[in-house]
Write an enzyme that holds these catalytic residues in place. Structure first.
Site, PDB file in Angstrom:
ATOM      1  N   ASP A 107     -15.061  -3.079  -1.437  1.00 25.68           N
ATOM      2  CA  ASP A 107     -14.749  -2.773  -0.045  1.00 25.68           C
ATOM      3  C   ASP A 107     -16.048  -2.466   0.676  1.00 25.68           C
ATOM      4  OD1 ASP A 107     -12.054  -2.882  -0.868  1.00 25.68           O
ATOM      5  OD2 ASP A 107     -12.127  -0.773  -1.453  1.00 25.68           O
ATOM      6  N   ASP A 146       0.850  -1.187   0.000  1.00 28.86           N
ATOM      7  CA  ASP A 146       0.000   0.000   0.000  1.00 28.86           C
ATOM      8  C   ASP A 146       0.888   1.240   0.000  1.00 28.86           C
ATOM      9  OD1 ASP A 146      -2.098  -1.701   0.084  1.00 28.86           O
ATOM     10  OD2 ASP A 146      -2.669  -1.297   2.161  1.00 28.86           O
TER      11      ASP A 146
END
Length: 445
Positions: A332, A211
């Site tokens: 998500d 990330d």
């Protein structure tokens, strides 16, 4: 190993598996029972057929192995999304075992495991048809409890002969059937042969997370940008370390880009691509065809579309048509509701609803993240992941919450009854050393 593990659903094919499958198909066609073809079509045609089959969301491919080599297969085909009235039905097609691998119980094992897979995905009726010339197949289906409900007198044309077709159906109960024990002869199947077969139905892929925030490798807690831990200021070196550790894929997300709506860590991504020796999937801020195509042309293997899947589904369809097999939907969710804009906004849409829409659009796979668990090390949301995997026919990658090997083992076990689960993304647990790469890969094998 349990002999039922000789049967597995495949989401991709290695070169060796593809060659073995084509050889088995050729042999079945020559024997008069394969795919509707009367004559062998040549290796290129078969390779394109099987590769294309794996890209079709409504089709699932199952294979059966002998001594580790594919010798037969079957397909499950679900109704298209617009056929809601038959959503409880699934069609069995093109089940065969190569002539050189018959009389070992492999056909029965393949049929039973395909039934179990359909049952675990919530289907209640299985339909199929077969030419009346395939007497062995007809006997197999009748012994398995399929009901012959009709005959088509002009079903198929084989050479100068018109043959009839028999139609079968079977109601699938809600109890998983016991695995079939193939009747291997000791003279044919020795312990050494069994040991050489696959150790599990299908290893799960572990995707180490990279990330990116402000050019560094970080991990967030519950998706909050203000709650980030920096693990490395050299993403390329981190990518190389994960490759050297034995991982077969990398999972990278441009966190700044996810919030900004456009790529914001391009130099870091380019450095990762240069250092990596395995495929990489990339998400974060990809909101138009220009961004999607530019990263795919730059060397990214698959791109992940998240917020745009909710706000611009037409773009997802366009991308899937332009780049088949290379578009992944990132779903998500907070408590089952889809979140967008880098998890900053929560919509009213259920994750399963979006998953079905993305399947219809043609995505290659779906990444499901329960945001409330992401970075918390408390374990994956197995229940939601299984529900999603059994709702759609495209592969599902789990994400959010892995903190130890037990969490990975729980997902591995869940995948036995939810064959759509393809892999898992792990971040903080790898960076913190709570999970070692070697042990994690072993658990998921």
């Amino acid at each position: 190993m349990p002999k039922s593990k000789l049967v597995q659903r495949v989401l991709s094919l290695t070169d060796d598996d593809l060659q073995a499958l084509c050889e088995a198909a050729d042999a079945a066609i020559l024997d008069g029972g394969g795919f509707g073809w009367v004559q062998p079509q040549g290796r290129q045609v078969l390779e394109r057929y099987f590769k294309g089959l794996l890209l079709v969301p409504e089709r699932m491919l199952f294979v059966v192995r002998l001594k580790g080599e594919i010798v037969g297969c079957a397909q499950l085909v679900r109704a298209p999304r617009n056929n809601e009235c038959q959503a409880m039905c699934i069609t069995l097609m093109h089940l065969f075992v190569a002539p050189y691998a018959r009389n070992r119980g492999l056909g029965s094992a393949l049929l039973r495991e395909v039934e179990n897979a359909a049952r675990s995905m919530g289907f209640r009726v299985m339909n199929m048809d077969v030419p009346d010339t395939q007497t062995a197949a007809i006997s197999l289906f009748q012994k398995a409890g399929f009901e012959h409900w009709g005959t088509h007198p002009h079903f198929a044309r084989m050479g100068d002969q018109t043959v009839s077709g028999l139609f079968f159906t079977k109601l699938l109960d809600t109890v998983r059937s016991a695995p079939v024990e193939p009747s291997f002869s000791p003279q044919v199947e020795t312990p050494d042969m069994i040991a050489s077969s696959p150790a599990s139905s299908r290893p799960l892929t572990l995707y180490p997370a990279i990330d990116l925030k402000d050019g560094a490798c970080v991990r967030l807690r519950r998706g909050e940008m203000d709650d980030a831990t920096v693990y490395s200021d050299d993403p390329a070196a981190q990518a190389k370390a994960w490759c050297d550790a034995g991982f077969k894929w990398l999972h990278a997300v441009d966190l700044n880009g996810a919030f900004a709506g456009q790529s914001a860590n391009a130099p870091a991504v380019q450095a990762i691509l240069k250092a990596a020796t395995v495929p990489m999937q990339l998400g974060g801020g990809l909101r138009d065809m220009k961004a999607i195509s530019s990263w795919l042309e730059a060397g990214v293997t698959r791109v992940i579309l998240g917020s745009v899947a909710v706000k611009n589904p037409a773009l997802v369809k366009e991308a899937c048509r332009a780049f088949p097999g290379r578009i992944v939907a990132g779903i998500d969710a907070r408590s089952g509701h889809v979140a967008t804009e880098g998890w900053a906004e929560v919509s009213d849409m259920q994750a399963t609803e979006l998953a079905l829409r993305m399947q219809e659009a043609g995505v290659a796979s779906i990444i499901f993240t329960e945001i409330s668990r992401d970075g918390m090390l408390d374990g994956l949301d197995i229940e939601q992941t299984v529900t999603l995997a059994n709702t759609v026919s495209v592969p599902v990658i789990a994400s959010g919450g892995v903190g130890n090997l037990d969490h990975l083992a729980a997902l591995r076990k869940a995948a036995e009854d939810a064959p759509g689960i393809e892999g898992v993304i792990v971040g903080r647990a790898l960076y913190d050393g709570r999970v070692s790469p070697a042990e994690a890969l072993k658990v998921l094998a």
